[in-house]
Design an enzyme around this catalytic site. Sequence first.
Site, PDB file in Angstrom:
ATOM      1  N   GLU A   1      51.935  47.145  42.617  1.00 20.10           N
ATOM      2  CA  GLU A   1      51.630  45.936  41.837  1.00 20.10           C
ATOM      3  C   GLU A   1      52.793  45.504  40.956  1.00 20.10           C
ATOM      4  O   GLU A   1      52.959  44.322  40.672  1.00 20.10           O
ATOM      5  CB  GLU A   1      50.369  46.137  40.993  1.00 20.10           C
ATOM      6  CG  GLU A   1      49.078  46.231  41.811  1.00 20.10           C
ATOM      7  CD  GLU A   1      48.794  47.631  42.345  1.00 20.10           C
ATOM      8  OE1 GLU A   1      49.653  48.533  42.169  1.00 20.10           O
ATOM      9  OE2 GLU A   1      47.720  47.829  42.947  1.00 20.10           O
TER      10      GLU A   1
ATOM     11  N   PHE B   1      34.314  53.908  37.196  1.00 18.46           N
ATOM     12  CA  PHE B   1      35.431  54.192  38.094  1.00 18.46           C
ATOM     13  C   PHE B   1      36.411  53.010  38.106  1.00 18.46           C
ATOM     14  O   PHE B   1      36.013  51.875  38.297  1.00 18.46           O
ATOM     15  CB  PHE B   1      34.910  54.467  39.512  1.00 18.46           C
ATOM     16  CG  PHE B   1      36.019  54.721  40.482  1.00 18.46           C
ATOM     17  CD1 PHE B   1      36.851  55.830  40.336  1.00 18.46           C
ATOM     18  CD2 PHE B   1      36.267  53.847  41.533  1.00 18.46           C
ATOM     19  CE1 PHE B   1      37.895  56.063  41.217  1.00 18.46           C
ATOM     20  CE2 PHE B   1      37.312  54.079  42.416  1.00 18.46           C
ATOM     21  CZ  PHE B   1      38.127  55.189  42.256  1.00 18.46           C
ATOM     22  N   GLN B   2      37.662  53.323  37.891  1.00 13.63           N
ATOM     23  CA  GLN B   2      38.744  52.325  37.849  1.00 13.63           C
ATOM     24  C   GLN B   2      38.506  51.234  36.814  1.00 13.63           C
ATOM     25  O   GLN B   2      38.913  50.094  36.997  1.00 13.63           O
ATOM     26  CB  GLN B   2      38.990  51.724  39.233  1.00 13.63           C
ATOM     27  CG  GLN B   2      39.553  52.772  40.185  1.00 13.63           C
ATOM     28  CD  GLN B   2      40.120  52.187  41.459  1.00 13.63           C
ATOM     29  OE1 GLN B   2      39.657  51.161  41.952  1.00 13.63           O
ATOM     30  NE2 GLN B   2      41.139  52.834  41.998  1.00 13.63           N
TER      31      GLN B   2
ATOM     32  N   LYS C   1      33.486  42.096  39.109  1.00 16.92           N
ATOM     33  CA  LYS C   1      33.129  42.012  40.529  1.00 16.92           C
ATOM     34  C   LYS C   1      31.869  41.169  40.749  1.00 16.92           C
ATOM     35  O   LYS C   1      31.784  40.404  41.707  1.00 16.92           O
ATOM     36  CB  LYS C   1      32.944  43.426  41.092  1.00 16.92           C
ATOM     37  CG  LYS C   1      32.985  43.476  42.609  1.00 16.92           C
ATOM     38  CD  LYS C   1      33.132  44.898  43.120  1.00 16.92           C
ATOM     39  CE  LYS C   1      33.096  44.918  44.647  1.00 16.92           C
ATOM     40  NZ  LYS C   1      33.257  46.288  45.169  1.00 16.92           N
TER      41      LYS C   1
ATOM     42  N   MET D   1      75.359  51.923  32.927  1.00 16.83           N
ATOM     43  CA  MET D   1      75.371  51.320  31.595  1.00 16.83           C
ATOM     44  C   MET D   1      75.107  52.371  30.516  1.00 16.83           C
ATOM     45  O   MET D   1      75.716  52.344  29.445  1.00 16.83           O
ATOM     46  CB  MET D   1      74.336  50.197  31.517  1.00 16.83           C
ATOM     47  CG  MET D   1      74.365  49.423  30.224  1.00 16.83           C
ATOM     48  SD  MET D   1      75.994  48.742  29.876  1.00 16.83           S
ATOM     49  CE  MET D   1      75.865  47.132  30.648  1.00 16.83           C
TER      50      MET D   1
HETATM   51  C1  LIG Z   1      62.739  50.677  33.425  1.00 12.22           C
HETATM   52  C2  LIG Z   1      63.984  51.002  32.681  1.00 12.22           C
HETATM   53  N1  LIG Z   1      64.269  52.283  32.362  1.00 12.22           N
HETATM   54  C3  LIG Z   1      65.407  52.570  31.703  1.00 12.22           C
HETATM   55  C4  LIG Z   1      66.286  51.591  31.342  1.00 12.22           C
HETATM   56  C5  LIG Z   1      67.557  51.931  30.569  1.00 12.22           C
HETATM   57  N2  LIG Z   1      68.758  51.590  31.357  1.00 12.22           N
HETATM   58  C6  LIG Z   1      69.433  50.444  31.176  1.00 12.22           C
HETATM   59  S1  LIG Z   1      70.715  50.263  32.219  1.00 12.22           S
HETATM   60  C7  LIG Z   1      70.436  51.766  32.904  1.00 12.22           C
HETATM   61  C8  LIG Z   1      71.299  52.295  33.992  1.00 12.22           C
HETATM   62  C9  LIG Z   1      71.151  51.538  35.250  1.00 12.22           C
HETATM   63  O1  LIG Z   1      71.783  52.242  36.278  1.00 12.22           O
HETATM   64  P1  LIG Z   1      72.080  51.540  37.642  1.00 12.22           P
HETATM   65  O2  LIG Z   1      70.851  50.901  38.174  1.00 12.22           O
HETATM   66  O3  LIG Z   1      72.765  52.505  38.546  1.00 12.22           O
HETATM   67  O4  LIG Z   1      73.063  50.367  37.229  1.00 12.22           O
HETATM   68  P2  LIG Z   1      74.575  50.469  36.690  1.00 12.22           P
HETATM   69  O5  LIG Z   1      74.521  50.366  35.218  1.00 12.22           O
HETATM   70  O6  LIG Z   1      75.129  51.780  37.145  1.00 12.22           O
HETATM   71  O7  LIG Z   1      75.250  49.312  37.316  1.00 12.22           O
HETATM   72  C10 LIG Z   1      69.323  52.376  32.310  1.00 12.22           C
HETATM   73  C11 LIG Z   1      68.815  53.713  32.660  1.00 12.22           C
HETATM   74  C12 LIG Z   1      65.934  50.269  31.691  1.00 12.22           C
HETATM   75  N3  LIG Z   1      66.700  49.230  31.359  1.00 12.22           N
HETATM   76  N4  LIG Z   1      64.809  50.015  32.378  1.00 12.22           N
END
Ligand SMILES: Cc1ncc(C[n+]2csc(CCOP(=O)(O)OP(=O)(O)O)c2C)c(N)n1
Lengths: 201, 577
Positions: free
Chosen positions: B66, B128-129, B178, B492
């Site tokens: 979803e 349920f659910q 429902k 990042m």
């Molecule tokens: C759902 C979620 N979890 C954690 C983060 C924190 N976060 C931001 S950027 C990043 C790294 C992303 O890694 P990647 O997809 O390999 O992209 P890159 O920065 O290496 O280009 C993380 C863990 C986020 N933005 N969203």
Amino acid sequence: MSEQAIEKQEYNITVYTENQIGLLNRIAMIFSRRKMNILSLNTSPSEVEGIHRFNIVVHETQEVVSKIARQIEKQIEVLKVYFNTNDDVIWQEMALYKVPTQVIAEKAKVERLLRENGARVVAIRSDYTVFETTGHREETDNLIKVLQPYGLIEFVRSARVAIIKDSDGFNRKLREFERMEPGHEVVENEFLNSRDKVFSM
Amino acid sequence: MLMQEKQAPALPETDTMISGSQALLHALVAEGTDTIFGYPGGAIMPIYDALYDFEGDLKHVLVRHEQGGIHAGQGYARSSGKVGVVFATSGPGATNLVTGLADAQIDSTPLVCITGQVFAHLLGTDAFQEADVIGITTPVTKWNYQITDATEIPEVLAKAFHIARSGRPGPVLIDITKNAQLQKFAFKGYTPCEHIRSYRPKPIVRKEYIKQAAELINKAKKPFVLWGQGVMLGSAEQEFKAFLEKTGIPAAWTIMGAGALPSDHPQNVGMLGMHGNYGPNVMTNECDVLIAIGMRFDDRVTGRLDKYAKQAQVIHLDIDPAEIDKNVKTTVPVWGDCKETLPLLTQLVETKKHTDWLAKFREFEQKEIDAVIREELFPTTEEMTMGEVIQQLNEITNGEAIIVTDVGQHQMVACRYAKLNHTRSNITSGGLGTMGFALPAAIGAKFGALDRTVVAVIGDGGVQMTIQELGTIMQSGIDVKILILNNQFLGMVRQWQELFHERRYSFVDITSPDYVTVAKGYGIPGRSVNKREELRAALEQMLSNPGSFLLEVMVTKENNVFPMVPQGCSVSEIRLK
Ligand SMILES: Cc1ncc(C[n+]2csc(CCOP(=O)(O)OP(=O)(O)O)c2C)c(N)n1
Ligand SMILES: [Mg+2]
């Protein structure tokens, strides 16, 4: 920025809304999201049939309250939000005090104190008596102190209700809301309307 | 013999007995919905049963989760400008929508999500659910409502669409028990909603503020425009361009506003914010009048607020009164729909050029090219950079594609460097920064703009968050180009650990499966390249492939995105390295 804007004080927020399940939650979340404490919250009918009115009291700066007010007004079922300092409203809170009947019967002084504080009896039983006062916080607080030495059994205070001194009610405004093309006053919040007074270019 | 396409039932005559589910689908058709992203389950089965007869009008895309469904709905809404429609069942189906709702709420994306709910008599019994979906989704929806009686359906759906798409758009969730889905009632027809007395989508435009704003602009020596997604949400791209071209003011964009003005427009001076361009950030603290249009001064844009544009008079055009003065104090609030306010403003402003002032931005741009951009786009190192991949992509697409990005370094690089000729061509999770957004959003974006090429630029981390949506691509046959920029890191986060945590690389080293093999398992052709000599051909192969294609590009592991405004710093403290 005016001093009022940065100094914390009590604000009375008045919210006119549709009667909608879940709206209380939506409004409460606007405060909790900012980790803001609601000091008092009252819901009641308003002067207009079918329109509800919330009275919310917070201790905050005008700047924060005005932002909160706009967040509240943004909710779909909210018609209008006002916020006022205590000076701008007439407000009351009601309190109930449960005291052992024996003490009152025996001590004439208690009876005098109750009278002085404008307390009214609402129930008498052989074991306890319930008094009520209505007024400002200091007044209802004061009676707690007075009764404490005489075995105050239970105390409760209601939420605040407040009427805005300057308001001419919501009937006319609602009619404008019902029209498709509402006027300035209805659409815009007070803050924007009185902006010239708040900021200068 | 030719198979005839299944015809959806016509709108029933007044007082025909129909089920709540049928009423719901008639409402969707009447609102112009053509595509639904969804996933069935027990509590929404009556709606799915009715949907069986509506195939001719309502295309249902079966997603794999979803969250994928709602991100697809977002992608659809953002590429098409229409309301995205999403179906999910009760309990876990509904809770899986929450991330997407929060994302759509903060990025003002119009959605109508329909969730099934347990029978009304079971509400509150831990059935349920059963989940308190209204409670859970209240802070992440523009509006939500629970229907327990079928007769409410037409009116509530009409309200839902009106609220989702009008004013500042946003997600709406309608939870339908429902029994209400099954209940037969005398249908009274469907009337779209145009007015809710407690809801003011479009404030009345105040001429006096337009006048004040025009005066400020006409007097300004160093005016600067910042624009956001509001320009696109208001479909005011033409009005915006006309205003800019008359005033000659340089203009910079927030990440959500990218593409509302073509990348190569002479007055487009680049991106704002933490990883935005050098000039726009520095000049924010140099300009004398700052004109913010349909943007909300997010902290990623402003950096340290008490050192943000303090010297400037601020004009803020926004449809949402709650945005005025929320973060930045305005001198003149121009509250209203920018589609209306911009032309009024354009009428009152003088025709100007601001050549010298604009040239200053170009000087800063040159500095940034020398310090950052040249090496990023045309690297002299052996390993490939993310920037050069985007550069090569630009050269092949010539800026015609829709670029959907995930979250991380690749997002910043793609948004900084992607050439965008058209509006609604940059789809990214701006406000929430939701990893896992891009793959499903790209699917939705393609459904919303079938004539456009859609390229999803995704990191090796983010792609693994919603990789199951490859199954949606496989089954629906939709054409999405998947470009994975693999730096073998949660890049990042690694960058921040390098710069602000003494290189203590705590759990940012992430492994990847063999993406080409994974794609192959889903029947999607793919390729992985790690040599510059192969890059161009691989990108061309991806783009010319008749259907979806997955291309993994191995890029250098420890590159950093610059410039950067470190957290807590002022925009003028932007670092080039
Ligand atoms: C759902 C979620 N979890 C954690 C983060 C924190 N976060 C931001 S950027 C990043 C790294 C992303 O890694 P990647 O997809 O390999 O992209 P890159 O920065 O290496 O280009 C993380 C863990 C986020 N933005 N969203
Ligand atoms: Mg990575």
